[in-house]
Design an enzyme around this catalytic site. Structure first.
Site, mmCIF file in Angstrom:
data_model
loop_
_atom_site.group_PDB
_atom_site.id
_atom_site.type_symbol
_atom_site.label_atom_id
_atom_site.label_comp_id
_atom_site.label_asym_id
_atom_site.label_seq_id
_atom_site.Cartn_x
_atom_site.Cartn_y
_atom_site.Cartn_z
ATOM 1 N N SER A 1 -60.416 79.538 132.407
ATOM 2 C CA SER A 1 -60.974 78.775 133.401
ATOM 3 C C SER A 1 -60.514 78.175 134.740
ATOM 4 O O SER A 1 -61.137 77.611 135.625
ATOM 5 C CB SER A 1 -62.157 77.782 132.783
ATOM 6 O OG SER A 1 -62.819 78.360 131.798
ATOM 7 N N HIS B 1 -57.648 70.049 133.116
ATOM 8 C CA HIS B 1 -58.808 68.792 132.634
ATOM 9 C C HIS B 1 -58.167 67.642 132.760
ATOM 10 O O HIS B 1 -57.047 67.361 132.586
ATOM 11 C CB HIS B 1 -58.896 69.589 131.107
ATOM 12 C CG HIS B 1 -59.687 70.750 130.955
ATOM 13 N ND1 HIS B 1 -60.974 70.721 130.969
ATOM 14 C CD2 HIS B 1 -59.094 71.931 130.827
ATOM 15 C CE1 HIS B 1 -61.273 72.254 130.926
ATOM 16 N NE2 HIS B 1 -60.124 72.766 130.645
ATOM 17 N N LYS C 1 -66.442 73.555 124.603
ATOM 18 C CA LYS C 1 -66.939 72.925 126.002
ATOM 19 C C LYS C 1 -68.124 73.779 126.488
ATOM 20 O O LYS C 1 -68.703 73.360 127.514
ATOM 21 C CB LYS C 1 -65.668 72.925 126.819
ATOM 22 C CG LYS C 1 -64.496 71.958 126.595
ATOM 23 C CD LYS C 1 -63.707 71.530 127.758
ATOM 24 C CE LYS C 1 -62.490 72.481 127.531
ATOM 25 N NZ LYS C 1 -61.369 72.084 126.495
ATOM 26 N N ARG D 1 -58.349 83.353 124.075
ATOM 27 C CA ARG D 1 -57.774 82.031 123.507
ATOM 28 C C ARG D 1 -56.873 82.248 122.259
ATOM 29 O O ARG D 1 -57.286 82.788 121.427
ATOM 30 C CB ARG D 1 -58.888 80.913 123.158
ATOM 31 C CG ARG D 1 -59.881 80.752 124.438
ATOM 32 C CD ARG D 1 -60.840 79.914 123.947
ATOM 33 N NE ARG D 1 -62.201 79.752 124.777
ATOM 34 C CZ ARG D 1 -62.965 80.740 124.933
ATOM 35 N NH1 ARG D 1 -63.382 81.685 124.072
ATOM 36 N NH2 ARG D 1 -64.295 80.465 125.687
ATOM 37 N N CYS E 1 -63.858 94.582 148.099
ATOM 38 C CA CYS E 1 -63.833 96.067 147.605
ATOM 39 C C CYS E 1 -62.829 96.094 146.460
ATOM 40 O O CYS E 1 -62.486 97.306 145.974
ATOM 41 C CB CYS E 1 -63.188 96.627 148.918
ATOM 42 S SG CYS E 1 -61.303 97.012 149.006
#
Lengths: 486, 422
Positions: free
Chosen positions: A48, A52, A254, A317, A443
């Site tokens: 992501s 954090h 999360k 992960r 593209c």
């Protein structure tokens, strides 16, 4: 090849490169080996991209410690290494009273973890900053120290600085064995030869347990857990969000968030799918998965512009059986250090993990700091961001900056050539893409892909048929039966 | 190069740009600049080495490069026309200042009395259509593969599956077969083909290449390089039907799943766009919502034949030239042209009627394949034109003229209808 090193880092993701960067500050012969042709080819490229704040992990856990320290370190490193980071802050949104109670727990935990500046804001206060989020959001936890980043760029920045300071990166180099004698590491065997070393740092991501077993340590296992994402065109951002917007977390994690990237795109994801342990690299995307993330993302931001989809991708992960990061010396094998089970918040934690492990080696070996350590890395020209006068000057110096190869993102041949010849330069089409953004637009390389392939062949002095997309055997083109014209 | 003032600046040197330049020259424009990003003019035709071009426009069958050469020969030695290649337009300002860059001339700013947008279109990608599975090497858009095979001399793979029966996909099915590759299948999600009938016959049937209508891909296999795909039949809502999946062995997937007009510069200018054509809204002269900025060819709407691209570009070239010379007739009414019934899109979307009237040529596409249809153009309740067509297909453009005598004076909004005859 047989070579000697003081420390071998296995794995060229964000963790491995941050470790190499830290090692390169000391008088130690440091070598990083990566099995793929490009760095950051595993979990680091499919996540992501959030730095954090550090309120998620249980107080006192390795995750919490490393997260809060790592976040603070990036605030320093951003300028030093010219990192692509935007300190956007982040929101955790609550949709009902029960979730508002969870926000209060998160606030208390964050404060205990040492996260600065956390506060709970009302739904309306949040909508003033993020006007496109759902009217149903009652309150949100705002974390001002959170940010978004370009993870591949971070890993490369670490690697580039390390190489400038004498560390070595060997790519296309798969570890086949680790030689242990009398309970201590002696050498790393690879498909490119042997590296004799006293220290091995295991930063092998989802394969960290396999690497550990090669060195006689079977004390943990890594379970792969896949997360899928959908990425939207830059034109969609004005209708979406500027910061990461998380749902209130559950036991499952999360949750599925809506988030901007440092380049102005927006993405949604990830879901969480446990994979079989014999298929740790299954980065496929699925129709049910994409439907799931769109469905859940709409609870936070109702108008997700499906029509502006550019691409879908997934990452895996590395979930350890302890549930926490495994950072420190092996209890079974002398000279083996682990940076294992590095799932979220691994990206944020990387510099802190690096410092912790390298400090251990430095104190054991008494290695001295390099007196001539060089900060930073060579500037990377970015044509589209320059003022007219600077563009003119650059083209006058090197006309290749006047030839636009990627139309969608306005990336010039000069930038692509620079990306190939930088320290730890691009070897593949996706390597060029992640360093320059050529092929990252709407593209998706349809126009520039063949041209980038030919520039790579020319600059690396290899046949076009040996240019790869990204992974070890991802060859792009074949010769014609007739031999072709080239 | 300083900020020079041109009568017309043409953005894109493909068939539309070259045809527009020639027409502008014929109509008296004196300073014409064509900016082309590739190393040669000619646009996508340069890689279309098959024949079948030019039957309408040049009255003979040409290859793509042959057609491009014809267009180029008409403009190449005209002192009034300057063509800069290897030149990318970065921005167009509201004041018609064009910022462009090339290795030879560096960063340049030039200004036009008028501008013609002829940027063409690009291919829709895998991401835009959400194909599940891995992201290995070996997935190409058909056009990217075509360039590699025809211009650079390499093959994208040996065992091919093609998704989408658009014309480029069909042409590539034949091309790959002729190169010694095995084309395993062409899959089309619609219950009908999206290519020209002649391409279905000449590129698939003649080579016994299987076409699966109402099928799509539900997974791409292979982590480093494509090793196969899973196909499935789709229902009426184009959703895969569980239980109908089957695997096809291949090392390459070519995508021919639609074309998108390339309008980033147009959007940057704030030109009004049509949601269905994805191109600028234009009048019969191909002038956009910004006075003095014209557009023609695939940037306005995706054409089936390059001949129609040239025809449309000649209209834009002519009227841009007249505009630059301040000879464009005053208009007396602005008439909307609305696509109704089975007509999906119609270009132009509006007509600026002049006092003396002019012949209006309409280009349209229908929503679905039909036999024996009636096409009717009305202004209010007055029928301007009506005729029966034996077939109408989404893949083939319909072009009709509303003669000047009919068009003149009909200032109530127009409707363009196609309906199946009872």
């Amino acid at each position: 090849m047989t070579k000697q090193a003081d420390v071998v880092v296995i794995g060229g993701g964000i963790t491995g490169t941050a470790i190499l960067h830290e090692l390169s500050k000391y008088n130690l012969r440091a070598v990083l080996v990566e099995q793929e042709p490009e760095l950051a080819a595993g979990t680091t490229k499919g996540n992501s991209a959030i730095l954090h704040a550090g309120f998620d992990a249980p107080t006192g856990s390795m995750k919490a410690l490393m997260n809060v320290e790592g976040n603070a370190m990036y605030h320093e490193l951003k300028d030093e290494l010219d990192l692509e980071i935007r300190w956007s802050g982040s929101y955790v949104a609550a949709l009902d009273d029960e979730q508002v109670d969870v926000l209060k727990e998160l606030l208390a935990r964050g404060q205990a973890n040492g996260v600065p500046g956390l506060k709970i804001v009302s739904g309306d206060e949040m909508r003033e900053e993020e006007p496109n989020v759902s009217k149903d959001i009652k309150a949100a936890l705002f974390a001002p120290t959170a940010g978004i980043c370009w993870p591949f760029g971070l890993a490369l920045a670490f690697a580039e600085n390390a190489v400038i300071n004498g560390a070595e990166v060997i790519r296309d180099c798969k570890v086949t064995d680790i030689i242990v004698e009398d309970g201590a590491v002696k050498a790393v065997e690879t498909d490119q030869g042997t590296i004799e070393t006293k220290y091995v740092i295991n930063a092998a991501g989802v394969h960290a347990d396999d690497i550990s077993r090669l060195a006689g340590d079977d004390s943990f296992t890594i379970k792969p857990r896949r997360g899928e994402y959908i990425l939207f065109d830059k034109t969609a951002q004005k209708d979406l969000v500027y910061s990461p917007i998380f749902p209130t977390p559950t036991k499952m994690g999360k949750g599925i968030l809506v988030c901007a990237t440092t380049h102005g795109n927006v993405f949604v994801g990830p879901n969480a799918q446990d994979l079989p342990e014999d298929d740790k690299d299954d980065t496929a995307v699925t129709i049910p998965g994409m439907d799931e993330i769109l469905d859940k993302a709409r609870r936070l931001v109702p108008n997700i512009p499906v029509g502006a989809t550019i691409t879908e991708f997934s990452g895996v992960r590395a979930v350890s059986n302890t549930g926490d990061f495994i950072v420190g010396p092996s209890e079974k094998t002398t000279g083996l250090l682990h940076a294992a089970g590095i799932q979220s918040p691994g990206l944020t934690s990387a510099p802190a993990i690096a410092k912790k492990l390298v400090n251990l080696i430095v104190s054991e070996t008494g290695a001295s700091a390099k007196s001539d350590y060089k900060k930073g890395r060579p500037a990377q020209p970015c044509f589209r961001m320059m003022l007219d006068a600077d563009q003119k000057a650059l083209i006058a110096k090197d006309p290749r900056y006047g030839r636009v190869i990627c139309r969608c993102e306005t990336i010039t041949e000069g930038e692509i050539v620079d990306a190939i010849h930088r320290p730890v330069g691009a070897r593949t089409v996706d390597g060029v893409k992640r360093r320059t953004r050529a092929g990252m637009g709407r593209c998706q390389g349809g126009f520039c892909g063949p041209r980038v392939t030919q520039i790579l062949a020319r600059e690396l002095n290899i046949p076009v048929t040996e240019v790869r997309k990204e992974m070890r055997n991802s060859y792009m083109f074949y010769n014609k039966e007739s031999g072709g014209k080239a | 190069m300083g900020e020079q003032l041109y009568d017309i600046i043409i953005v894109g040197g493909g068939p539309a740009g070259l045809s527009a330049a020639y027409s502008a020259w014929q109509n008296g424009a004196k300073e014409i600049l064509v900016l082309e990003r590739d190393r040669e003019a000619g646009g996508i035709l340069q890689q279309c080495i098959h024949n079948g071009f030019g039957l309408h426009h040049f009255k003979e069958e040409l290859t793509g490069p042959g057609y491009a050469q014809r267009c180029y020969d008409l403009v190449k030695d005209k002192p009034e026309i300057k063509i800069l290649v290897d030149t990318m337009v970065l921005n167009i300002g509201q004041d018609k200042t064009v910022t462009a860059v090339s290795p030879e001339h560096g960063l340049m700013k030039v200004k036009g009395k008028t501008i013609i947008l002829t940027m063409g279109c690009r291919e829709r990608t895998r991401g835009a259509i959400r194909i599940p599975g891995y992201r290995p090497a070996g997935v190409f858009t058909a056009g990217a593969a075509q360039r590699m095979v025809n211009m650079e001399g390499y093959l994208p793979g040996k065992k091919i599956v093609i998704l989408g029966s658009g014309d480029i996909g069909l042409i590539m099915a034949r091309r790959m077969t002729l190169e010694g590759c095995k084309v395993q299948a062409v899959l089309e999600i619609c219950p009908f083909s999206n290519g020209l009938t002649r391409n279905m016959v000449q590129c698939l049937y003649d080579y016994d290449i299987p076409l699966y209508l109402s099928h799509t891909i539900t997974a791409i296999h292979g982590k480093d390089r494509v090793s196969g795909i899973t196909a499935a039949k789709v229902d009426d809502h184009m959703k895969p039907i569980p239980g109908t999946e089957f695997d096809i062995d291949c090392d390459t997937l070519l995508l021919s799943v639609g074309l998108i007009p390339e309008n980033e510069l147009s959007r940057g200018l704030g030109i009004a766009m049509h949601p269905l054509t994805n191109g600028p809204i234009v009048d019969q002269h191909r002038e956009t919502s910004i006075p003095g900025i014209f557009a023609a060819g695939n940037v306005v709407h995706v054409h089936d034949l390059v001949d129609f691209v040239s025809e449309e570009a000649e209209i834009a070239g002519k009227y841009a030239a007249l505009k630059a010379q301040e000879q464009l007739p005053e208009d007396v009414a602005d008439i909307a042209v609305e696509a109704i019934d089975e007509v999906r899109t119609c270009v132009p979307q509006h007509v600026r009627a002049t006092a003396e009237g002019e012949t209006i040529r309409l280009f349209m596409r229908v929503r679905k394949p039909m036999k024996k249809v009636r096409l009717t153009v009305k202004s209010g309740d007055d029928t301007l034109l009506t005729k029966v067509l034996p077939v109408a297909k989404p893949s083939e453009m319909i072009a009709v003229n509303v003669p000047a005598a009919k068009a003149k004076g009909h200032h109530a909004d127009w409707t363009v209808s196609v309906k199946e005859e009872a």
